[in-house]
Write a protein that holds these residues in place. Structure first.
Motif, PDB file in Angstrom:
ATOM      1  N   LYS A  82     -96.133   5.759  33.913  1.00 62.06           N
ATOM      2  CA  LYS A  82     -95.644   6.378  32.671  1.00 62.06           C
ATOM      3  C   LYS A  82     -94.259   6.983  32.872  1.00 62.06           C
ATOM      4  CE  LYS A  82     -97.126   9.706  29.139  1.00 62.06           C
ATOM      5  NZ  LYS A  82     -98.143  10.721  28.786  1.00 62.06           N
ATOM      6  N   LEU A  83     -94.069   7.677  34.012  1.00 65.59           N
ATOM      7  CA  LEU A  83     -92.771   8.293  34.295  1.00 65.59           C
ATOM      8  C   LEU A  83     -91.683   7.241  34.453  1.00 65.59           C
ATOM      9  CD1 LEU A  83     -90.998  10.750  34.951  1.00 65.59           C
ATOM     10  CD2 LEU A  83     -91.720  10.544  37.337  1.00 65.59           C
ATOM     11  N   VAL A  84     -91.989   6.171  35.181  1.00 67.72           N
ATOM     12  CA  VAL A  84     -91.002   5.100  35.391  1.00 67.72           C
ATOM     13  C   VAL A  84     -90.622   4.462  34.058  1.00 67.72           C
ATOM     14  CG1 VAL A  84     -90.574   2.848  36.469  1.00 67.72           C
ATOM     15  CG2 VAL A  84     -91.765   4.642  37.761  1.00 67.72           C
ATOM     16  N   LYS A  85     -91.617   4.245  33.207  1.00 57.72           N
ATOM     17  CA  LYS A  85     -91.353   3.647  31.885  1.00 57.72           C
ATOM     18  C   LYS A  85     -90.469   4.567  31.030  1.00 57.72           C
ATOM     19  CE  LYS A  85     -93.617   1.632  27.832  1.00 57.72           C
ATOM     20  NZ  LYS A  85     -94.891   1.399  27.118  1.00 57.72           N
ATOM     21  N   GLN A  86     -90.786   5.873  31.028  1.00 65.35           N
ATOM     22  CA  GLN A  86     -89.987   6.838  30.266  1.00 65.35           C
ATOM     23  C   GLN A  86     -88.558   6.907  30.811  1.00 65.35           C
ATOM     24  OE1 GLN A  86     -92.419  10.350  30.660  1.00 65.35           O
ATOM     25  NE2 GLN A  86     -93.421  10.029  28.691  1.00 65.35           N
ATOM     26  N   PHE A  87     -88.449   6.831  32.137  1.00 63.81           N
ATOM     27  CA  PHE A  87     -87.127   6.862  32.770  1.00 63.81           C
ATOM     28  C   PHE A  87     -86.294   5.659  32.348  1.00 63.81           C
ATOM     29  CE2 PHE A  87     -84.392   5.597  36.381  1.00 63.81           C
ATOM     30  CZ  PHE A  87     -83.580   6.716  36.443  1.00 63.81           C
ATOM     31  N   GLU A  88     -86.904   4.485  32.319  1.00 71.35           N
ATOM     32  CA  GLU A  88     -86.192   3.266  31.907  1.00 71.35           C
ATOM     33  C   GLU A  88     -85.729   3.359  30.455  1.00 71.35           C
ATOM     34  OE1 GLU A  88     -89.138   0.336  32.815  1.00 71.35           O
ATOM     35  OE2 GLU A  88     -88.354  -0.049  34.838  1.00 71.35           O
ATOM     36  N   LYS A  90     -69.143  13.447  36.172  1.00 70.97           N
ATOM     37  CA  LYS A  90     -69.661  12.410  37.080  1.00 70.97           C
ATOM     38  C   LYS A  90     -70.871  11.702  36.467  1.00 70.97           C
ATOM     39  CE  LYS A  90     -68.135  14.602  41.383  1.00 70.97           C
ATOM     40  NZ  LYS A  90     -68.558  15.319  42.609  1.00 70.97           N
ATOM     41  N   LEU A  91     -71.720  12.502  35.804  1.00 72.81           N
ATOM     42  CA  LEU A  91     -72.918  11.926  35.187  1.00 72.81           C
ATOM     43  C   LEU A  91     -72.543  10.960  34.071  1.00 72.81           C
ATOM     44  CD1 LEU A  91     -76.048  11.981  35.079  1.00 72.81           C
ATOM     45  CD2 LEU A  91     -75.858  13.815  33.392  1.00 72.81           C
ATOM     46  N   HIS A  92     -71.530  11.341  33.287  1.00 73.47           N
ATOM     47  CA  HIS A  92     -71.078  10.479  32.182  1.00 73.47           C
ATOM     48  C   HIS A  92     -70.598   9.121  32.716  1.00 73.47           C
ATOM     49  CE1 HIS A  92     -69.583   9.474  28.211  1.00 73.47           C
ATOM     50  NE2 HIS A  92     -68.446   9.105  28.779  1.00 73.47           N
ATOM     51  N   LYS A  93     -69.876   9.150  33.835  1.00 71.75           N
ATOM     52  CA  LYS A  93     -69.398   7.905  34.441  1.00 71.75           C
ATOM     53  C   LYS A  93     -70.565   7.041  34.911  1.00 71.75           C
ATOM     54  CE  LYS A  93     -64.860   9.531  36.019  1.00 71.75           C
ATOM     55  NZ  LYS A  93     -64.036   9.876  37.212  1.00 71.75           N
ATOM     56  N   LYS A  94     -71.572   7.695  35.505  1.00 71.36           N
ATOM     57  CA  LYS A  94     -72.756   6.965  35.980  1.00 71.36           C
ATOM     58  C   LYS A  94     -73.502   6.311  34.828  1.00 71.36           C
ATOM     59  CE  LYS A  94     -74.243   8.833  40.381  1.00 71.36           C
ATOM     60  NZ  LYS A  94     -75.433   9.280  41.102  1.00 71.36           N
ATOM     61  N   ILE A  95     -73.630   7.064  33.729  1.00 70.98           N
ATOM     62  CA  ILE A  95     -74.344   6.535  32.560  1.00 70.98           C
ATOM     63  C   ILE A  95     -73.596   5.330  31.991  1.00 70.98           C
ATOM     64  CG2 ILE A  95     -75.030   7.041  30.176  1.00 70.98           C
ATOM     65  CD1 ILE A  95     -75.533   9.965  31.125  1.00 70.98           C
ATOM     66  N   ALA A  96     -72.264   5.454  31.909  1.00 67.84           N
ATOM     67  CA  ALA A  96     -71.440   4.360  31.372  1.00 67.84           C
ATOM     68  C   ALA A  96     -71.576   3.094  32.218  1.00 67.84           C
ATOM     69  CB  ALA A  96     -69.984   4.801  31.308  1.00 67.84           C
ATOM     70  N   LYS A  97     -71.761   3.269  33.534  1.00 73.19           N
ATOM     71  CA  LYS A  97     -71.902   2.132  34.440  1.00 73.19           C
ATOM     72  C   LYS A  97     -73.367   1.721  34.632  1.00 73.19           C
ATOM     73  CE  LYS A  97     -67.803   3.290  37.197  1.00 73.19           C
ATOM     74  NZ  LYS A  97     -67.338   3.714  38.539  1.00 73.19           N
ATOM     75  N   ASN A  98     -74.248   2.373  33.901  1.00 73.62           N
ATOM     76  CA  ASN A  98     -75.697   2.126  33.999  1.00 73.62           C
ATOM     77  C   ASN A  98     -76.211   2.404  35.426  1.00 73.62           C
ATOM     78  OD1 ASN A  98     -78.147   1.545  32.782  1.00 73.62           O
ATOM     79  ND2 ASN A  98     -78.032  -0.643  33.252  1.00 73.62           N
ATOM     80  N   GLU A  99     -75.736   3.502  36.016  1.00 72.74           N
ATOM     81  CA  GLU A  99     -76.115   3.873  37.385  1.00 72.74           C
ATOM     82  C   GLU A  99     -76.928   5.170  37.420  1.00 72.74           C
ATOM     83  OE1 GLU A  99     -72.459   4.098  39.503  1.00 72.74           O
ATOM     84  OE2 GLU A  99     -72.151   1.919  39.572  1.00 72.74           O
ATOM     85  N   PHE A 100     -77.410   5.614  36.275  1.00 71.25           N
ATOM     86  CA  PHE A 100     -78.205   6.849  36.211  1.00 71.25           C
ATOM     87  C   PHE A 100     -79.483   6.673  37.034  1.00 71.25           C
ATOM     88  CE2 PHE A 100     -81.357   9.629  34.066  1.00 71.25           C
ATOM     89  CZ  PHE A 100     -80.684  10.839  34.142  1.00 71.25           C
ATOM     90  N   THR A 160     -85.145   6.129  28.822  1.00 67.03           N
ATOM     91  CA  THR A 160     -84.084   7.142  28.778  1.00 67.03           C
ATOM     92  C   THR A 160     -82.755   6.542  29.200  1.00 67.03           C
ATOM     93  OG1 THR A 160     -85.678   8.879  29.299  1.00 67.03           O
ATOM     94  CG2 THR A 160     -83.369   9.406  29.672  1.00 67.03           C
ATOM     95  N   ARG A 161     -82.773   5.735  30.247  1.00 67.69           N
ATOM     96  CA  ARG A 161     -81.552   5.076  30.729  1.00 67.69           C
ATOM     97  C   ARG A 161     -80.940   4.186  29.637  1.00 67.69           C
ATOM     98  NH1 ARG A 161     -81.123   1.509  34.811  1.00 67.69           N
ATOM     99  NH2 ARG A 161     -79.508   2.366  36.141  1.00 67.69           N
ATOM    100  N   LYS A 162     -81.813   3.421  28.975  1.00 64.91           N
ATOM    101  CA  LYS A 162     -81.330   2.526  27.913  1.00 64.91           C
ATOM    102  C   LYS A 162     -80.667   3.308  26.786  1.00 64.91           C
ATOM    103  CE  LYS A 162     -84.774  -1.137  28.677  1.00 64.91           C
ATOM    104  NZ  LYS A 162     -86.021  -1.718  28.143  1.00 64.91           N
ATOM    105  N   MET A 163     -81.318   4.415  26.375  1.00 60.88           N
ATOM    106  CA  MET A 163     -80.778   5.231  25.288  1.00 60.88           C
ATOM    107  C   MET A 163     -79.445   5.865  25.695  1.00 60.88           C
ATOM    108  SD  MET A 163     -81.025   6.223  22.234  1.00 60.88           S
ATOM    109  CE  MET A 163     -82.689   5.754  21.771  1.00 60.88           C
TER     110      MET A 163
END
Length: 448
Positions: free
Chosen positions: A411-417, A317-327, A419-422
């Motif tokens: 800082k957390l929000v920036k790191q999260f963004e 499920k996580l892989h699908k979310k990442i592929a759709k940029n929904e993490f 991480t999502r991009k990567m």
């Protein structure tokens, strides 16, 4: 774990650094330091002497290959001999019988009752067994209550009889109860004493004779060093136990008990306790432990822990979310929980080759993620699902609610963004191929 011993071994091997070949002189100098390191770790004197003599014999008879430096060769020999000294191969618990009966023995304060619970939890979750814990400590105040608390914590039934004062009768009744109620493993927690005494030995010998266990385990506090080995020897002479359990190994920086005990009693170490949580139990692998003592890490155990906490359905499920940029932050929080299940953070980082020294003096709390979790928990469900709506006023509210600073939230929000991009980039095979090609074209750049 074993930080002092690792440091001293490292200093001992530096004697051979820069040497072109192994000679009797430089080996003798190195092994003198190795023997001193072992004795400082509270290893049995005869064990330390025999160990270094064996290494010397093997080192002087070994040709040094052109591609291998003398220091590297000696480390390899020490690693092999250290693994052999601690037992060579891993040995699991014997679960033959219907039910299989495991008798726990040891001194008071060794962690026997807690480990009984850990073992029950291990057999339930990893082996698919239905264990029954048996309270046979009729002397220590609240011992029966403690076992019931442990049992409730892990969802395992506890058999006890407060009116009966004979451990033999309690254990026999427990086995009958187990057969009638579908329990296929019985773990008998016996009484300990502050010191070895005849009454304790007679009692546990009588229990063993009456129930004929498939496995008798001796539980000992690893932090007691050479005393642990002496106690094991005394118990083995009377009980002839099948294996050793070393508790509190996460707090043992010396390692004397782990290294000496097999050579003294000729019984394998089967389990180690590495923390206070019920999941903090590991099978003892001599080769992996030798690697850790020598600062080589333990990648195999790290991977195994990751696999144990890996949920295939969640991963899909996580892989699908990442592929759709929904993490989302909820997914991020779930990943943190899975990492926490793997165990103590400092212990996990120490399993990575080369990281042992880096984290040795760092105070890494088990609650290392607490700050991040409190920030995420202070978000509304809508904010966790869509981080893009986190404007200035929302971030300020989250900071106040979590006890963190606005800077920490940003800082957390920036790191999260990032991480999502990567994650998005790596989930796309085409993007990955392009990235690899770009990196291939950077060969001429400094540092590439």
């Amino acid at each position: 774990m074993f930080d002092n011993l690792t440091d001293k071994f490292d200093r001992a091997f530096k004697v051979l650094k820069g040497q072109g070949q192994i000679t009797e002189v430089n080996v003798a100098e190195t092994l003198k330091e190795v023997r001193r390191a072992l004795l400082d770790a509270d290893v049995n004197f005869k064990t330390a002497k025999d160990f270094t003599n064996q290494i010397k014999e093997k080192a002087l008879g070994r040709d040094v290959l052109t591609a291998v430096k003398p220091g590297q060769l000696l480390v390899k020999i020490v690693q092999e001999e250290l693994a052999e000294l601690m037992g060579g191969e891993q040995e699991d618990v014997d679960l033959k019988g219907n039910p299989a009966i495991i008798l726990m023995s040891g001194l008071q304060g060794s962690g026997k009752t807690t480990f009984s619970g850990k073992l029950a939890n291990y057999l339930k979750t990893k082996k698919g067994k239905k264990p029954l814990l048996v309270a046979c400590d009729i002397y220590r105040p609240a011992a029966i209550d403690q076992l019931h608390v442990v049992g409730d914590q892990i969802g395992v039934e506890v058999f006890s009889n407060r009116d009966e004062k004979d451990p033999v009768k309690i254990s026999q009744a427990a086995i009958q109860y187990a057969r009638s109620n579908g329990h296929n493993v019985v773990i008998v927690d016996t009484a300990g004493r502050l010191a070895i005494d005849e009454q304790m030995m007679n009692e546990i010998t009588a229990v063993k004779r009456a129930i004929n266990p498939s496995e008798t385990l001796f539980v000992v506090d690893a932090m007691t060093g050479q005393d642990a080995v002496n106690t094991a020897k005394a118990f083995n002479e009377r009980l002839n136990f099948d294996g050793v359990v070393l508790t509190k190994l996460d707090g043992d920086t010396r390692g004397g008990a782990a290294i000496s005990i097999k050579s003294v009693v000729n019984k394998p170490i089967k389990f180690i306790g590495t923390g206070e949580k019920m999941e903090a139990i590991d099978l003892f692998y001599p080769k992996r432990m030798a690697d850790r003592i020598l600062g080589m890490g333990d990648v195999v155990s790290l991977v195994e822990r990751a696999q144990e906490n890996y949920d295939e359905e969640k991963a899909r499920k996580l892989h699908k979310k990442i592929a759709k940029n929904e993490f989302s932050f909820d997914d991020f929080l779930d990943q943190i929980q899975q990492i926490k299940k793997m165990g103590n953070m400092k212990d996990l980082m120490g399993m990575i080759p080369g990281m042992g020294k880096a984290v040795k003096n760092l105070d890494i709390d088990d609650d290392a993620f607490k700050g991040i979790e409190s920030i995420i928990y202070s978000m509304t469900p809508e904010e966790r699902n869509d981080h893009k709506i986190l404007n200035g006023s929302r971030r300020k509210r989250i900071a106040n609610g979590s006890g963190a600073s606005l800077q920490d939230v940003n800082k957390l929000v920036k790191q999260f963004e990032e991480t999502r991009k990567m994650m998005q980039l790596m989930s796309n095979k085409k993007n990955m191929a392009n990235m690899m090609r770009q990196m291939g074209g950077m060969k001429g750049m400094p540092g590439m």
